[in-house]
Design an enzyme around this catalytic site. Structure first.
Site, PDB file in Angstrom:
ATOM      1  N   GLY A 110       1.987   1.659  -3.515  1.00 22.50           N
ATOM      2  CA  GLY A 110       0.745   2.114  -4.443  1.00 22.50           C
ATOM      3  C   GLY A 110       0.445   3.555  -4.078  1.00 22.50           C
ATOM      4  O   GLY A 110       0.304   4.100  -5.367  1.00 22.50           O
ATOM      5  N   CYS A 150      -0.009 -12.618  -0.687  1.00 21.20           N
ATOM      6  CA  CYS A 150      -0.768 -11.436  -0.290  1.00 21.20           C
ATOM      7  C   CYS A 150      -2.218 -11.633   0.218  1.00 21.20           C
ATOM      8  O   CYS A 150      -2.897 -11.045   1.106  1.00 21.20           O
ATOM      9  CB  CYS A 150      -1.080 -10.404  -1.573  1.00 21.20           C
ATOM     10  SG  CYS A 150      -1.656 -11.435  -3.164  1.00 21.20           S
ATOM     11  N   GLU A 205      -3.073  -3.415  -6.942  1.00 21.66           N
ATOM     12  CA  GLU A 205      -3.289  -4.673  -6.278  1.00 21.66           C
ATOM     13  C   GLU A 205      -2.355  -4.638  -5.014  1.00 21.66           C
ATOM     14  O   GLU A 205      -1.191  -4.963  -5.201  1.00 21.66           O
ATOM     15  CB  GLU A 205      -2.967  -5.874  -7.203  1.00 21.66           C
ATOM     16  CG  GLU A 205      -3.753  -5.911  -8.491  1.00 21.66           C
ATOM     17  CD  GLU A 205      -5.143  -6.542  -8.177  1.00 21.66           C
ATOM     18  OE1 GLU A 205      -5.253  -7.222  -7.137  1.00 21.66           O
ATOM     19  OE2 GLU A 205      -5.971  -6.903  -9.082  1.00 21.66           O
ATOM     20  N   PRO A 218       0.832  -1.363  -0.123  1.00 21.28           N
ATOM     21  CA  PRO A 218      -0.161   0.185   0.083  1.00 21.28           C
ATOM     22  C   PRO A 218       0.855   1.463   0.050  1.00 21.28           C
ATOM     23  O   PRO A 218       0.553   2.274  -0.664  1.00 21.28           O
ATOM     24  CB  PRO A 218      -0.948  -0.074   1.079  1.00 21.28           C
ATOM     25  CG  PRO A 218      -0.967  -1.632   1.632  1.00 21.28           C
ATOM     26  CD  PRO A 218       0.480  -2.130   0.855  1.00 21.28           C
TER      27      PRO A 218
HETATM   28  P1  NAD Z   1       6.656  -3.224  -3.088  1.00 15.35           P
HETATM   29  O1  NAD Z   1       5.810  -2.172  -2.950  1.00 15.35           O
HETATM   30  O2  NAD Z   1       7.797  -2.825  -2.024  1.00 15.35           O
HETATM   31  O3  NAD Z   1       7.574  -3.295  -4.487  1.00 15.35           O
HETATM   32  C1  NAD Z   1       6.559  -3.670  -5.709  1.00 15.35           C
HETATM   33  C2  NAD Z   1       7.222  -2.852  -6.865  1.00 15.35           C
HETATM   34  O4  NAD Z   1       7.463  -1.556  -6.642  1.00 15.35           O
HETATM   35  C3  NAD Z   1       8.792  -3.718  -7.167  1.00 15.35           C
HETATM   36  O5  NAD Z   1       8.792  -3.802  -8.840  1.00 15.35           O
HETATM   37  C4  NAD Z   1       9.625  -2.418  -6.903  1.00 15.35           C
HETATM   38  O6  NAD Z   1      10.558  -2.316  -7.452  1.00 15.35           O
HETATM   39  C5  NAD Z   1       8.721  -1.092  -6.933  1.00 15.35           C
HETATM   40  N1  NAD Z   1       9.065  -0.216  -5.933  1.00 15.35           N
HETATM   41  C6  NAD Z   1       9.187  -0.222  -4.659  1.00 15.35           C
HETATM   42  N2  NAD Z   1       9.280   0.923  -4.083  1.00 15.35           N
HETATM   43  C7  NAD Z   1       9.116   1.745  -5.060  1.00 15.35           C
HETATM   44  C8  NAD Z   1       9.336   3.501  -4.838  1.00 15.35           C
HETATM   45  N3  NAD Z   1       9.542   3.915  -3.765  1.00 15.35           N
HETATM   46  N4  NAD Z   1       8.818   3.933  -6.035  1.00 15.35           N
HETATM   47  C9  NAD Z   1       8.561   3.215  -7.231  1.00 15.35           C
HETATM   48  N5  NAD Z   1       8.600   2.058  -7.364  1.00 15.35           N
HETATM   49  C10 NAD Z   1       8.966   1.103  -6.090  1.00 15.35           C
HETATM   50  O7  NAD Z   1       6.225  -4.621  -2.719  1.00 15.35           O
HETATM   51  P2  NAD Z   1       7.060  -5.784  -2.638  1.00 15.35           P
HETATM   52  O8  NAD Z   1       7.673  -5.904  -1.403  1.00 15.35           O
HETATM   53  O9  NAD Z   1       7.684  -6.486  -3.938  1.00 15.35           O
HETATM   54  O10 NAD Z   1       5.682  -7.201  -2.570  1.00 15.35           O
HETATM   55  C11 NAD Z   1       5.291  -7.095  -1.171  1.00 15.35           C
HETATM   56  C12 NAD Z   1       3.699  -6.531  -1.140  1.00 15.35           C
HETATM   57  O11 NAD Z   1       2.895  -6.658  -2.163  1.00 15.35           O
HETATM   58  C13 NAD Z   1       2.858  -6.920  -0.102  1.00 15.35           C
HETATM   59  O12 NAD Z   1       2.281  -5.852   0.489  1.00 15.35           O
HETATM   60  C14 NAD Z   1       1.714  -7.830  -0.629  1.00 15.35           C
HETATM   61  O13 NAD Z   1       0.384  -7.903   0.046  1.00 15.35           O
HETATM   62  C15 NAD Z   1       1.682  -7.046  -1.906  1.00 15.35           C
HETATM   63  N6  NAD Z   1       0.976  -7.964  -2.910  1.00 15.35           N
HETATM   64  C16 NAD Z   1      -0.161  -7.923  -3.464  1.00 15.35           C
HETATM   65  C17 NAD Z   1      -0.678  -8.628  -4.307  1.00 15.35           C
HETATM   66  C18 NAD Z   1      -2.195  -8.610  -4.951  1.00 15.35           C
HETATM   67  O14 NAD Z   1      -2.351  -9.059  -5.842  1.00 15.35           O
HETATM   68  N7  NAD Z   1      -2.931  -7.856  -4.242  1.00 15.35           N
HETATM   69  C19 NAD Z   1      -0.050  -9.712  -4.812  1.00 15.35           C
HETATM   70  C20 NAD Z   1       1.390 -10.112  -4.432  1.00 15.35           C
HETATM   71  C21 NAD Z   1       1.723  -8.912  -3.416  1.00 15.35           C
END
Ligand code: NAD
Length: 503
Positions: free
Chosen positions: A227, A278, A244, A224
């Site tokens: 996001g 997730c 997501e 989030p």
């Molecule tokens: P994350 O938000 O850290 O990273 C996701 C993506 O965003 C990566 O590709 C990363 O390179 C990029 N990113 C990270 N920080 C950024 C920034 N400051 N600016 C721009 N881009 C950035 O998430 P994560 O650690 O890779 O995954 C775990 C999270 O994802 C958990 O909260 C999990 O619940 C969620 N998730 C959701 C779903 C769904 O379908 N709803 C599925 C899988 C995971």
């Protein structure tokens, strides 16, 4: 492999091409874009999209079939990469990264011609001679940003939808699942049309630069907090988004249920992929009496699944990175360890763990666990469970277990979440016929199956009229009169049906 690399590499002349639109004149966005290292790529893909190349169904089918070949040809490499990144068992990878993607692909290929068709809509009397329809228009250039926990599925399933809908796409896999990122960057582009699809590698810095550009749609899967960053960047260009996201998924277990079955279904959902899912049940809500019955059943389920020492089980995964390991390990200090609790930093191993005596104010209840730890919070009854759920952020999934369907329905009707599953965990996500997505803090928008196609299509409302029969238009032109209005009303009014629509 260098980060921030574009796969396939563009010819020098294309990579430096200035962005279209205002070309950097006047607006802050334009200025930023002209400096962005990815502006040339976005511009190149938009030119391909504008050429109309991605629109014919045959083109979309060919690219989708190529995705199928990518999965088939690289199956062993996918198994190896996910084993290296997450210690994922081949069974879990085949199920969650390959079978699930294949199902999505087949569902899409089986239905694409039907989904693409213009949808005829009702017309008023005045428009009976016209053609009114919804055209499923592709958005244009789409950015898909993926996380590390299901590093193939979480970029591929949205990519299927984006291609099916006729878009050009940049895929940004997670830099955390390093081996899979490299495999995707090196192998995927050779299967797809290089004019329309690209992979960009890298982490925060590269994604930030990528997000400076104007996309026509952004599909983000992740936390989030990121996001919010993505949505803020998208807002600068008024780009629509699907988010997501994650959160804490409550799992209510009523006093009347088959304890053995509940324990097995909960343990599987919680410990699959070492808890890095997730939609995993994040915490249990049950009475003290039910907790006492559940603990031995959960211990037995863990034993049955992973043997007496899960560390030696080939079916139990590892935490993806040192940073994540340290975060999850810290959560073990909440409450009291009833099952498991062992860790090994060198291997990034955390045993399947159940915590009891957990208070809502404990650290583990403040963030998504995203690891193999299941806290149990005691509540007095179903009403208290529902109040507990409703007093927190809206989750991605709510789970409810009871032999009494009325209780399951009560939780379904009185809570709100992205999805719901009664008497099981995770399984709702395996059906391409169900929408998958969050609500509130757990996300915005849906995908899977037809919902993916719709997400990546703009429903363009279209009306086509003939050139003649001008007399039929006369009532709407000045000079206005009461008689003319009466005619318009008689031919254009939508009348309220008299039958009761509540039944
Ligand atoms: P994350 O938000 O850290 O990273 C996701 C993506 O965003 C990566 O590709 C990363 O390179 C990029 N990113 C990270 N920080 C950024 C920034 N400051 N600016 C721009 N881009 C950035 O998430 P994560 O650690 O890779 O995954 C775990 C999270 O994802 C958990 O909260 C999990 O619940 C969620 N998730 C959701 C779903 C769904 O379908 N709803 C599925 C899988 C995971």
């Amino acid at each position: 492999m260098e980060t921030g690399t574009v796969f396939p590499q563009l010819p020098e002349s294309q990579a430096k091409r200035a962005p279209e639109g205002d070309g950097g004149k006047g607006s802050v966005d334009g200025d930023t874009m002209s400096r962005s290292p990815f502006a040339g790529l976005v511009s190149y893909l938009r030119a391909s999209w504008l050429s109309g190349k991605t629109r014919p169904m045959e083109y979309r089918v060919a690219q989708l079939e190529a995705l199928g070949r990518f999965l088939d040809d690289n199956k062993q490499q996918i198994l190896d990469a996910t084993a290296s990144d997450l210690g994922k068992a081949p069974f879990e990878t085949e199920l969650s990264e390959i079978l699930l993607c294949k199902n999505e692909l087949h569902e899409t290929l089986n239905n694409l011609s039907r989904w693409m068709k213009d949808e005829k809509v009702d017309r008023t009397l005045a428009m009976q001679l016209d053609s009114a329809f919804i055209r499923k228009d592709p958005y244009g250039v789409v950015l898909i940003i993926a996380p590390w926990n299901y590093p193939i599925q979480l970029f591929l399933v949205p990519l299927i939808g984006a291609i099916a809908a006729g878009n050009c796409v940049i895929v940004k896999p997670s830099e955390v699942s390093k081996k899979t990122e490299r495999l995707v960057a090196e192998a995927l582009p050779s299967y797809l049309d290089k004019d329309c699809f690209a992979v960009v590698t890298g982490g925060v810095q590269e994604t930030t630069r990528l997000l400076e550009n104007k996309f026509d749609y952004i599909f983000f899967t992740g936390s989030p907090s990121v996001g919010r960053i993505v949505m803020t960047a998208a807002a600068k260009h008024l780009t629509p988004v699907t988010l997501e996201l994650g959160g804490k998924n409550p799992c209510y277990v009523s006093d009347t249920c088959d304890v053995t079955n509940v324990a097995r279904r909960v343990a599987w959902g919680r410990f699959f992929n070492a808890g890095q899912t997730c939609i995993a049940p994040d915490y249990l809500l049950c009475t003290l009496e039910m907790q006492e019955k559940l603990l031995p059943a959960l211990q037995k389920a863990i034993n049955d699944f992973y043997g007496p020492n899960p560390r030696e089980s080939p079916d139990f995964g590892r935490i993806v990175s040192d940073k994540q390991f340290q975060r999850v390990q810290r959560l073990l200090s909440s409450g009291r360890v009833a099952i498991g609790g062992q860790t090994d930093e060198a291997e990034r191993y955390i045993a399947p763990t159940v915590l009891v005596d957990v208070q809502p104010s404990d650290p583990i209840m403040q963030e998504e666990v995203f690891g193999p730890i299941l806290p149990i919070v005691i509540i007095a009854n179903v009403d208290e469970a529902i109040d507990f759920i409703n007093s927190r952020e809206r989750p991605l999934a709510v789970y409810a277990f009871s032999s009494d369907d009325k209780v399951v329905n009560q939780v379904l009707e009185r809570t709100s979440s992205g999805g719901f599953c009664g008497n099981d965990t995770l399984m709702h996500v395996t059906l391409p016929s169900l929408p998958f997505g969050g609500i509130g803090n757990s996300g915005l928008g849906t995908h899977h199956g037809k919902f993916s196609f719709d997400t990546f299509s703009h429903p363009r409302g279209c009306l086509k009229r003939g050139m003649g029969r001008e007399s039929l238009n006369a009532p709407r032109y000045p000079p206005y009169s009461q008689r003319k209005f009466g005619l318009i009303q008689a031919t254009s009014k939508v009348t309220r049906r008299s039958d009761c629509t509540l039944l």
